[in-house]
Each structure stands twice: as structure tokens, then as C-alpha cells.
Design a protein around this motif. Sequence first.
Motif, PDB file in Angstrom:
ATOM      1  N   ALA A  51     -14.322  29.374  12.510  1.00 30.09           N
ATOM      2  CA  ALA A  51     -14.882  30.241  13.546  1.00 30.09           C
ATOM      3  C   ALA A  51     -13.805  30.621  14.567  1.00 30.09           C
ATOM      4  N   ASP A  54     -11.322  33.041  12.796  1.00 32.42           N
ATOM      5  CA  ASP A  54     -11.938  34.310  12.422  1.00 32.42           C
ATOM      6  C   ASP A  54     -12.106  35.218  13.639  1.00 32.42           C
ATOM      7  N   LYS A  55     -12.496  34.587  14.744  1.00 31.33           N
ATOM      8  CA  LYS A  55     -12.654  35.309  16.003  1.00 31.33           C
ATOM      9  C   LYS A  55     -11.335  35.991  16.390  1.00 31.33           C
ATOM     10  N   ARG A  56     -10.253  35.252  16.225  1.00 28.89           N
ATOM     11  CA  ARG A  56      -8.931  35.801  16.577  1.00 28.89           C
ATOM     12  C   ARG A  56      -8.490  36.898  15.605  1.00 28.89           C
ATOM     13  N   LYS A  58     -10.520  38.931  13.913  1.00 23.56           N
ATOM     14  CA  LYS A  58     -11.333  40.121  14.189  1.00 23.56           C
ATOM     15  C   LYS A  58     -10.837  40.812  15.451  1.00 23.56           C
TER      16      LYS A  58
END
Length: 479
Positions: A51, A54-56, A58
Motif C-alpha cells: 500500500a 503503490d500510493k507513491r 500512483k
Amino acid sequence: MSQQAVTPQSQDFSAWYNDVVYKADLVSPSPVRGCLIIKPYGYEIWEGIRAGLDKRFKATGHQNAYFPLFIPESYLKREAEHVEGFSPELAVVTIAGGKELEEPLVVRPTSETIIGEAFSQWIQSYRDLPLLINQWANVVRWELRTRPFLRTAEFLWQEGHTAHATEAEAEAETLQMLDAYADFAMTEAAIPVVKGRKSDIEKFAGALRTYTIEAMMGDKKALQSGTSHNLGQNFAKAFNIKYLSRENVEEFCWTTSWGMSTRMIGGIIMTHGDDKGLRLPPRLAPIQVVAIPIYKNEDERTAVLDTVHRLVKELRGAGLRVHIDDREDTPGFKFNDWEMRGVPIRLEVGPKDVQNNKAVLARRDIPGKDGKQFISQDGIVAQVNDLLNAIHDNMLAQATTFREANTHDIRTYDEFKALAEKGGWARVWWSGSNEDERKVKEETGATLRCYPLDQPGGAGTCFYTGKPADRVAIFSKAY
RNA sequence: CGGGGUAUAGCGCAGUUGGUAGCGCGCUGUGUUUGGGACGCAGAGGUCCCCAGUUCGAGUCUGGGUACCCCGACCA
């Protein structure tokens, strides 16, 4: 109760690691050599890592996609260095559906080749660039020596693959993702890392330049925790990834790839763990707060559980990950059990606390009484949040202090050998050749971890060759 | 692939000169316990890695095989 304790780190770090991995309930032995069953508690750590990364990804414009597990063997052979680097550790499928295959299929050790082939189809014009893709996947590398999380025959990771119009853009992307890894490591995993560039010997097979984040483990060895490669035009040429420029000229793309794996879980364990077991960084801990009700009889039990449920509801309402341990074991057993599993905060509620509108918060990063405090039940959410942040900061500070204390500026080979023996990082001026680097490895076991991006500047004298050197390197034994 | 070792209950192990399998932990039930690793009682649980041989009889001896572990070279 005698088998609860782990082997002390000071006695045998490796045995300590294995004890923790199993006793903290992260993994289960696999029927297949070198593979690993990741149990829910261990997998939740991976989900947290996932998580956070993935946040970074995106946020920097990347999209997820999925490519096949099987790669035609011929693909691997198209990039000479690449196939040479990976062929010894490939798992290859030769029979499927009861028939020998026309062409053997390699179980991906990494996906540059199959993604490169796809990119060559997808990219026609400069308007298609940059192409920013990430994949969450499992890969297989048939390693001879394996260790849970650190090196397994199959492991989970993400691999980013991007294509750009210019070398400068590719280099910027490579460094941007290195920064993303470093930020993740420090902000979420509380692991201080050194960003650096790999030597020619240590760089990725087929890359122009490889960058790395290196972390120091509790035994002072280094762990390469994430890598980012500028692949130049090597794969573009091997897979014919071309675009038509604004000037109507056909050009090869510049590509990158970058990855972080379940190895990071091993890094977390070995950076923060102690003789009581795991210490999980609060932002990645599957359970941030474990509530332990304490009572002597049925009446007390009812009253205590009532309060516990009310407090836990409040905490969960604020988005915190909380577990209530209502097993029938004694409190002492539970304290030790959750310390083994590395939960950052223990919330104790007993009959006295119910009466006084109090509770106890005990922090995992500070052992014993010093880490315990009585708090008011009012405003528990803010108090817990503050404490989680304090624990994160403290863990990062502790790890940073440890790394600094065990990083030494070394000037002579004798000093170097002594340090390699004792353990720790050597920061040295270096101007040796590839051959020199191999010799140092052979003679001391220490490898060139990286040339830190953060250089002191100026010039010095190479500790090995005695020649002038214009950059410093970090050497260490590594996983 | 070189060198060394191991294979017996879920896990860790013991098993004597060959005589029909045991300990600790864990597990189930139950009672007393419970603010730093509780205890009693009663239970469940076995292809002794596989194949062949020696023997009246093999966990134990012999031969072959397999798997795994540790130490080296290779490695996110």
C-alpha cells in the motif's frame, strides 16, 4: 513454558532471525525447498508495504498492469548480459499438457524481456511516452542458499518498467523511484537508508546504471533493500522499442526498471528486532494496538471487557488497527506473546482502571516499566496516535544512531580488514578497478555496497590502491 | 557442484547388547488460577523417510534410493 524465548542476537544473529520469523507467526515451512508459506500476520506486513509503495507509484503517474508468468526462453537470450546474469538460476518449463513444448518457457526471474517486447508494440510515437508501468508479481530465482524473506526461490515484489524519449528523462525517473523507495523506507518502515549507485560489478545484468538503497541490519551487515536501474537503450535495442520523434526520426527509447520485494520484510525484522522478538514500525504493523483485558473473576471480566470494547471501538473508529486478546491465557503470557510479534502498543485494562477511568499504554520500543504509562480513557485516540508517531520516530532514530556508530571512515587496508572481521560499514575513498573490487571481496568478504549519492566532495587517497580517488564508497558484508 | 550431517507424534528431541515406541512443548476436556511467560487431573495423537536384505523378531544391523539441513562458490 520454556520454549518461548528466542536465541539472543548476541549469541547467534542468524538463529535469532530464524526463531523470530517462525515464532512471530510470520511464516510456515514450505514443502518445496527454498520457498516460503507467508502466514496472514506476515502477509499483512507485505500488504502494508504494498500500500505504501503503490500510493507513491500512483502519485508519480504510474499504472499497474500484469504480464505473464511464463517467458519464451528466446526472449531472455536477446540481451546478452541479461541472460548471462540470470541463466544459472532459472526455472524452466519444458513439458506442459503432457507434451514437450516447442520452445521452453522460463518462469520469470524478472520481466524486462517480456515487458520490453510488449512496449515495442505499444510505443509508436513520442506521444506515447513516457510509458509508466508497474507490476505486482511473484518471480522465481533458483537460489542455492535461501533464507526466509531475504532470499527465497520464489518471492513477491513489484517491478516498475518505464520507457522514455531521452536519456535525461530516464535518469530522472530512475532517481525519482529511488527517492520513492528511500522515502518509503524511512517514513513507513522507520529504516534509515543510504541512497547510492552500484559499482559495475554489482549492477543489474543489462543495466547502464543501478542505484540502490542500503540499510544496516542489527548484525551490522548491509541489506540492499530496493534497486532502481537505468537500462539505457540496452533493452530498447534488444526488443526494438522505438518511437518516431517530433522531427519524424525513428529513435530507440530509454528504459528503466525498479523493484522492491518481500525481502523488505526481512529488513524490517533485522533492523528493529530485539531479544524479545519482532519490533514492527507502527505504520506497517498489522496490529498497532493490542488490548489485553485483565480480571480475576466473572464480574471483573464483564466490567473490563465492557470498557475494552468501548475504547477499542473508539480507536478503530479513528482508523487504527486494534486487536483484542481475549484468550484465556494469563496476562503475562500475552504480554510476552505480543512482544514477540512486535505490536507497537499494548493497551492494558484492569479492574482498577475501570474504576479510575484509566488505562495503561505500554510501548514495545521501550522495554519494561519505563515504557508503561497510565493514561486517562478520555481522548485515548489522540494519545495513541501521538504515541505511535513517537514510537516511529524513536525506532528511526535508534536505527540511525546504530548505523552511524557502526560506520567508519577507513584509510588503510589493515583497518579495513579489521573492520570486516568485527562488522560494520567502511566508508572509504576508492579508485580501484573491477579486479581490485573482486579481490577485496575475496580477501575480506566485504563488497562495494554503493557509491553514496551524498558525496563529501574533494578528493582523497584510495585505501586499497593508494591512488588518488574522487569519490567515496561504502563497503560491507551483506545479505 | 565439492565437504560434513540429519531423517522417530504438529514442533523440538530421546530410544541401551535387535524384543513390538517414549519425553518436553503444543493440542482436547475439566477444575483452580489471572496487573510480566500458572498448575492439577483426564485424554487424543505414530507408514519410526522409501525399497530391498539379514533375523524367530529391525526404529536399531547391511545395501541402495530420496529428501532436507549446515559450511564454501552464485545471488533482489
